[in-house]
Write a protein that holds these residues in place. Structure first.
Motif: not given
Length: 84
Positions: A1-5, A35-45, A47-50
């Motif tokens: 997933x990180x590679x896709x981001x 941007x990466x933080x937003x995409x992580x939150x969109x994917x995982x909710x 609980x993953x507060x980058x």
């Protein structure tokens, strides 16, 4: 997933390992991390507060942040969320 981001940031041809640094190796700027933080939150909710994770680091730690550190952070957040 990180590679896709990261591919979305134009880094599809860059070899990435757990030791790859976001700033030095991938040449990502702070806006890219937002941007990466937003995409992580969109994917995982939430609980993953980058953003919260980055806020706990000093500037040098952010500059030298690696993919491995991010993976460890995400995995830890997801593990803790699963315990609830």
């Amino acid at each position: 997933m990180l590679k896709a981001v990261l591919d979305d940031c134009g880094l599809e041809d860059v070899e990435m390992t757990m030791a790859t640094r976001f700033h030095d190796d991938l040449d990502l700027e702070s806006i890219d991390l937002v941007t990466l933080g937003g995409q992580l939150e969109a994917r995982y909710g939430e609980q993953v507060n980058f953003a919260e994770y980055l806020a706990g680091l000093d500037l040098e730690e952010i500059i030298y942040l690696t993919i491995g550190q991010l993976v460890t952070h995400v995995a830890g957040c997801l593990r803790r969320a699963g315990e609830c």
